[in-house]
Motif scaffolding. Structure first.
Motif, PDB file in Angstrom:
ATOM      1  N   THR A   2       0.832  -1.197   0.000  1.00 57.28           N
ATOM      2  CA  THR A   2       0.000   0.000   0.000  1.00 57.28           C
ATOM      3  C   THR A   2       0.864   1.243   0.000  1.00 57.28           C
ATOM      4  OG1 THR A   2      -0.052   0.226   2.386  1.00 57.28           O
ATOM      5  CG2 THR A   2      -1.703  -1.235   1.401  1.00 57.28           C
ATOM      6  N   VAL A  11       6.375  -7.821   7.858  1.00 56.96           N
ATOM      7  CA  VAL A  11       5.109  -8.260   7.260  1.00 56.96           C
ATOM      8  C   VAL A  11       3.908  -7.758   8.059  1.00 56.96           C
ATOM      9  CG1 VAL A  11       3.708 -10.278   6.639  1.00 56.96           C
ATOM     10  CG2 VAL A  11       6.169 -10.272   6.164  1.00 56.96           C
ATOM     11  N   TYR A  12       3.989  -7.792   9.387  1.00 56.97           N
ATOM     12  CA  TYR A  12       2.820  -7.360  10.169  1.00 56.97           C
ATOM     13  C   TYR A  12       2.522  -5.883   9.937  1.00 56.97           C
ATOM     14  CZ  TYR A  12       4.937  -4.756  14.084  1.00 56.97           C
ATOM     15  OH  TYR A  12       5.554  -3.811  14.846  1.00 56.97           O
ATOM     16  N   LYS A  14       3.134  -4.309   7.063  1.00 57.74           N
ATOM     17  CA  LYS A  14       2.524  -4.265   5.729  1.00 57.74           C
ATOM     18  C   LYS A  14       1.052  -4.627   5.822  1.00 57.74           C
ATOM     19  CE  LYS A  14       6.755  -5.453   3.285  1.00 57.74           C
ATOM     20  NZ  LYS A  14       7.406  -6.446   2.437  1.00 57.74           N
ATOM     21  N   LEU A  15       0.740  -5.662   6.602  1.00 55.11           N
ATOM     22  CA  LEU A  15      -0.659  -6.059   6.789  1.00 55.11           C
ATOM     23  C   LEU A  15      -1.439  -4.956   7.503  1.00 55.11           C
ATOM     24  CD1 LEU A  15      -0.215  -9.785   7.789  1.00 55.11           C
ATOM     25  CD2 LEU A  15      -1.327  -8.941   5.725  1.00 55.11           C
ATOM     26  N   THR A  18      -2.263  -2.377   5.037  1.00 54.94           N
ATOM     27  CA  THR A  18      -3.334  -2.843   4.155  1.00 54.94           C
ATOM     28  C   THR A  18      -4.695  -2.666   4.833  1.00 54.94           C
ATOM     29  OG1 THR A  18      -1.879  -4.432   3.070  1.00 54.94           O
ATOM     30  CG2 THR A  18      -4.247  -4.861   2.926  1.00 54.94           C
ATOM     31  N   LEU A  40      -7.904 -13.478   6.719  1.00 52.99           N
ATOM     32  CA  LEU A  40      -6.948 -12.483   6.231  1.00 52.99           C
ATOM     33  C   LEU A  40      -5.592 -13.123   5.956  1.00 52.99           C
ATOM     34  CD1 LEU A  40      -7.014  -9.436   5.595  1.00 52.99           C
ATOM     35  CD2 LEU A  40      -5.863  -9.082   7.774  1.00 52.99           C
ATOM     36  N   GLU A  43      -5.902 -14.949   2.676  1.00 57.99           N
ATOM     37  CA  GLU A  43      -6.005 -13.983   1.573  1.00 57.99           C
ATOM     38  C   GLU A  43      -4.643 -13.387   1.201  1.00 57.99           C
ATOM     39  OE1 GLU A  43      -8.010  -9.606   0.823  1.00 57.99           O
ATOM     40  OE2 GLU A  43      -8.955 -10.954   2.250  1.00 57.99           O
ATOM     41  N   HIS A  44      -3.794 -13.192   2.198  1.00 58.37           N
ATOM     42  CA  HIS A  44      -2.500 -12.546   1.964  1.00 58.37           C
ATOM     43  C   HIS A  44      -1.321 -13.511   2.015  1.00 58.37           C
ATOM     44  CE1 HIS A  44      -3.981  -8.443   1.777  1.00 58.37           C
ATOM     45  NE2 HIS A  44      -4.861  -8.815   2.689  1.00 58.37           N
ATOM     46  N   GLY A  45      -1.599 -14.801   2.191  1.00 58.50           N
ATOM     47  CA  GLY A  45      -0.523 -15.777   2.257  1.00 58.50           C
ATOM     48  C   GLY A  45       0.396 -15.548   3.440  1.00 58.50           C
ATOM     49  N   ALA A  46      -0.184 -15.107   4.555  1.00 60.97           N
ATOM     50  CA  ALA A  46       0.599 -14.772   5.749  1.00 60.97           C
ATOM     51  C   ALA A  46       0.334 -15.780   6.858  1.00 60.97           C
ATOM     52  CB  ALA A  46       0.235 -13.367   6.233  1.00 60.97           C
ATOM     53  N   VAL A  51      -0.810 -11.955  11.282  1.00 56.71           N
ATOM     54  CA  VAL A  51      -2.066 -11.199  11.159  1.00 56.71           C
ATOM     55  C   VAL A  51      -2.564 -10.802  12.543  1.00 56.71           C
ATOM     56  CG1 VAL A  51      -4.482 -11.308  10.435  1.00 56.71           C
ATOM     57  CG2 VAL A  51      -2.693 -12.288   8.979  1.00 56.71           C
TER      58      VAL A  51
END
Length: 118
Positions: A2, A11-12, A14-15, A18, A40, A43-46, A51
């Motif tokens: 985003t 990554v957290y 970035k999520l 988002t 979630l 959906e985001h491959g995390a 998440v």
């Protein structure tokens, strides 16, 4: 990715960016339920724990509440407070870097404002 988060961020974050973007765009309004951690993550491959960490940050900041056994919901006033926080973060964290890069490239305000967005 985003507009609110840098590529090198964890990554957290970035999520979180988002989710913040979705809230600011009105995809989730006060009283709306956010997707489950597992949904979630899928959906985001995390990882679901990642998440959960992103969601926890929203809960810690008072933007959402957990209703045990039901899910996570956006609190009243969260959109406005999140917008203020993201504006401040942009102006203090991102804008100085962008401004410095603009100066480095010798771009004028006219060039920036008249440029068509693809």
């Amino acid at each position: 990715m985003t507009a609110l988060e840098h590529e090198d961020s964890p990554v957290y974050l970035k999520l979180r960016a988002t989710i913040a973007t979705a809230i600011l765009r009105g995809e989730y309004r006060a009283g709306d339920q956010l997707p489950s951690v597992r949904a979630l993550a899928a959906e985001h491959g995390a990882n679901p724990l990642t998440v959960a960490k992103a969601y926890q940050s929203f809960q810690d900041d008072g933007y959402v509440e957990v209703r045990r056994g039901v899910g996570m919901f956006v609190l009243p006033g969260a959109v406005e407070r999140l917008k203020l926080a993201e504006r401040d973060r942009f102006l203090t964290g991102y804008w100085p870097k962008v401004r410095d890069h603009i100066a480095l490239l010798g771009l004028s305000a006219h060039e920036l404002l008249d440029r068509e967005i693809a």
